[in-house]
Design a protein around this motif. Structure first.
Motif, short mmCIF file in Angstrom:
data_model
loop_
_atom_site.label_atom_id
_atom_site.label_comp_id
_atom_site.label_asym_id
_atom_site.label_seq_id
_atom_site.Cartn_x
_atom_site.Cartn_y
_atom_site.Cartn_z
N GLY A 235 14.67 -4.82 -4.75
CA GLY A 235 14.73 -4.57 -3.25
C GLY A 235 15.11 -6.17 -3.01
O GLY A 235 15.95 -6.29 -2.49
N ARG A 236 14.60 -7.61 -4.22
CA ARG A 236 15.23 -8.75 -3.51
C ARG A 236 16.38 -8.95 -4.15
O ARG A 236 17.39 -9.58 -3.64
CB ARG A 236 14.55 -9.90 -4.76
N ALA A 237 16.87 -8.44 -5.00
CA ALA A 237 17.95 -8.48 -5.67
C ALA A 237 19.17 -7.95 -4.69
O ALA A 237 20.02 -8.24 -4.36
CB ALA A 237 18.84 -7.59 -7.04
N MET A 238 18.95 -6.60 -3.66
CA MET A 238 19.35 -5.97 -2.82
C MET A 238 19.46 -6.91 -1.45
O MET A 238 20.83 -7.11 -1.47
CB MET A 238 18.74 -4.50 -2.42
N ALA A 239 19.03 -7.83 -1.45
CA ALA A 239 18.82 -8.58 -0.42
C ALA A 239 20.03 -9.54 -0.15
O ALA A 239 20.40 -9.79 0.53
CB ALA A 239 17.57 -9.06 0.28
N GLY A 240 20.01 -10.22 -1.80
CA GLY A 240 20.85 -11.25 -2.16
C GLY A 240 22.43 -10.53 -2.04
O GLY A 240 23.01 -11.12 -1.72
N LEU A 241 22.28 -9.56 -2.39
CA LEU A 241 23.85 -8.56 -2.10
C LEU A 241 23.96 -8.29 -0.30
O LEU A 241 25.16 -9.18 -0.10
CB LEU A 241 23.72 -7.43 -2.60
N VAL A 242 23.20 -8.18 0.17
CA VAL A 242 23.56 -8.12 1.11
C VAL A 242 23.32 -9.14 1.92
O VAL A 242 24.86 -9.69 2.79
CB VAL A 242 22.57 -7.77 1.88
N SER A 243 23.32 -10.47 1.36
CA SER A 243 23.16 -12.02 2.44
C SER A 243 24.76 -12.43 1.64
O SER A 243 25.46 -12.71 2.42
CB SER A 243 21.92 -12.96 2.08
N ALA A 244 24.86 -11.86 0.33
CA ALA A 244 26.43 -12.51 0.34
C ALA A 244 27.26 -11.89 0.82
O ALA A 244 28.34 -12.54 0.97
CB ALA A 244 26.96 -12.06 -1.17
N VAL A 245 27.24 -10.76 0.94
CA VAL A 245 28.03 -10.04 2.04
C VAL A 245 28.59 -10.57 3.80
O VAL A 245 29.03 -10.73 4.15
CB VAL A 245 28.09 -8.66 2.43
N GLN A 246 27.11 -10.74 3.90
CA GLN A 246 27.37 -11.72 5.24
C GLN A 246 27.22 -12.94 5.58
O GLN A 246 28.16 -13.98 6.30
CB GLN A 246 25.56 -11.43 6.04
N ASP A 247 27.67 -13.87 4.28
CA ASP A 247 27.32 -14.95 4.16
C ASP A 247 29.87 -14.90 3.92
O ASP A 247 29.51 -16.24 4.03
CB ASP A 247 27.02 -15.73 2.86
N GLY A 248 30.35 -13.93 3.44
CA GLY A 248 31.04 -13.86 3.43
C GLY A 248 31.46 -14.16 2.01
O GLY A 248 32.99 -14.04 1.79
#
Length: 74
Positions: A22-35
């Protein structure tokens, strides 16, 4: 992390545990949002398991029960 769990479950049918994947997915989502990860860029998310731990984690159980009740109210 909670938003990432719901996003993965609703869009991809992935059940993630709240501790690691779950935390790894949150990091992935954040990386997409941050560009940091561009749309269309090949990306691999390695789901390492964690499902057995999901059912023994009291916070995960409470979260799931809360979401089920919340989704029924819609």
């Amino acid at each position: 992390m909670a938003a990432a769990l719901l996003l993965a479950a609703r869009t991809e049918g992935l059940v993630l545990d709240p501790v690691y994947t779950g935390r790894a997915m949150a990091g992935l989502v954040s990386a997409v949002q941050d560009g940091d990860i561009e749309p269309g860029e090949k990306t691999v998310f390695l789901h390492t398991g964690g499902l057995p731990g999901l059912f023994g984690h009291q916070d995960a159980i409470a979260f799931a029960e809360q979401r089920v009740g919340h989704d029924r109210d819609r």
